[in-house]
Design a protein around this motif. Sequence first.
Motif, PDB file in Angstrom:
ATOM      1  N   UNK A 116       0.850  -1.192   0.000  1.00  0.00           N
ATOM      2  CA  UNK A 116       0.000   0.000   0.000  1.00  0.00           C
ATOM      3  C   UNK A 116       0.886   1.242   0.000  1.00  0.00           C
ATOM      4  N   UNK A 117       0.593   2.151  -0.940  1.00  0.00           N
ATOM      5  CA  UNK A 117       1.368   3.383  -1.059  1.00  0.00           C
ATOM      6  C   UNK A 117       0.426   4.569  -1.253  1.00  0.00           C
ATOM      7  N   UNK A 118       0.794   5.702  -0.665  1.00  0.00           N
ATOM      8  CA  UNK A 118       0.023   6.923  -0.887  1.00  0.00           C
ATOM      9  C   UNK A 118       0.917   8.065  -1.352  1.00  0.00           C
ATOM     10  N   UNK A 119       2.150   7.698  -1.734  1.00  0.00           N
ATOM     11  CA  UNK A 119       3.125   8.687  -2.174  1.00  0.00           C
ATOM     12  C   UNK A 119       3.946   8.077  -3.303  1.00  0.00           C
ATOM     13  N   UNK A 120       4.088   8.788  -4.390  1.00  0.00           N
ATOM     14  CA  UNK A 120       4.857   8.274  -5.526  1.00  0.00           C
ATOM     15  C   UNK A 120       6.344   8.303  -5.210  1.00  0.00           C
ATOM     16  N   UNK A 121       7.031   7.222  -5.538  1.00  0.00           N
ATOM     17  CA  UNK A 121       8.472   7.138  -5.334  1.00  0.00           C
ATOM     18  C   UNK A 121       9.196   7.455  -6.640  1.00  0.00           C
ATOM     19  N   UNK A 122      10.134   8.393  -6.575  1.00  0.00           N
ATOM     20  CA  UNK A 122      10.889   8.790  -7.767  1.00  0.00           C
ATOM     21  C   UNK A 122      12.390   8.666  -7.557  1.00  0.00           C
ATOM     22  N   UNK A 123      12.804   7.790  -6.640  1.00  0.00           N
ATOM     23  CA  UNK A 123      14.223   7.643  -6.329  1.00  0.00           C
ATOM     24  C   UNK A 123      14.834   6.372  -6.878  1.00  0.00           C
ATOM     25  N   UNK A 124      15.731   5.799  -6.096  1.00  0.00           N
ATOM     26  CA  UNK A 124      16.523   4.667  -6.555  1.00  0.00           C
ATOM     27  C   UNK A 124      15.756   3.382  -6.770  1.00  0.00           C
ATOM     28  N   UNK A 125      14.531   3.303  -6.259  1.00  0.00           N
ATOM     29  CA  UNK A 125      13.790   2.041  -6.347  1.00  0.00           C
ATOM     30  C   UNK A 125      12.594   2.115  -7.286  1.00  0.00           C
TER      31      UNK A 125
END
Length: 273
Positions: A116-125
């Motif tokens: 479950x995620x509520x924030x977009x990840x834009x890093x190394x993963x």
Amino acid sequence: MIKLIITDLDGTLLDDQKNIPPQNAFALRKAMEKGIHVSIATGRNYYSAKRYIDELGLDVPVILQNGAFVYMPLENKVLYESLLDSAIAKDLINYARKFDLDYILYSYFLDEIDMYMDKEHNGGFVTYIKQNSWRIRYVDDVLRYITREKVAQVVLIGDESKIWYINDIIKQKYPGKYSVVKSTVVDGWSFIEFFGPGSSKEEAVAFLMNYFNVKGEETMFLGDGYNDLGVMKLVGFPVAVDNACDEVKKEARFVTLSNNEGGVAFAIEKFVL
């Protein structure tokens, strides 16, 4: 004499395209034909690892989610699980927001859609997120989806010093109530996992050694990442693939070829078959 072989998946048994090289599968099957026990120890959940379990034809306990879950797939039998208290999960997520870290909530070990995620990840993963998109549910607020007393795990992603600072706070509040595992670092982004107490690959491997009635010196483990360090120190024949982090290589009895070159097969053929 080696009686038990346990291998990590990503970066070890699998090549960079997330496939098992044919020579690796052949060597493991040949070991099983000789009566040697073969299993896996991975950070993946069951549904993410199922393809490889089926491909190898494993009918033994497998170690999943960095040792927090030990499972017999064919019998649908849970041999060991350690869940994380929801209060700790909520605190971790709130602190992650405070320190501008990314985070993922994992609901339960046998939920097919468990992230479950509520924030977009834009890093190394970003690649990890893309590869696991089939098991992710994007929501407005992950805290609203912590509805049971316990969850599978929480992952914090980002600046490692911030994550360890949060860990220090959580450790004072909940001493002995959880486990923390540093999995990997990509482009300066750390991926650190929080599980229930007694969760680590080394504790799960010790469980398997007892299950199969084999000694440490009769066990070969192959790995590459920070989460493999404890096992490397536990077993009698630790093997690192050539692409492993330096810390793992230092603990290895032998450094084999890389994951893209069939390093698992090379080590097994050299020392076991």
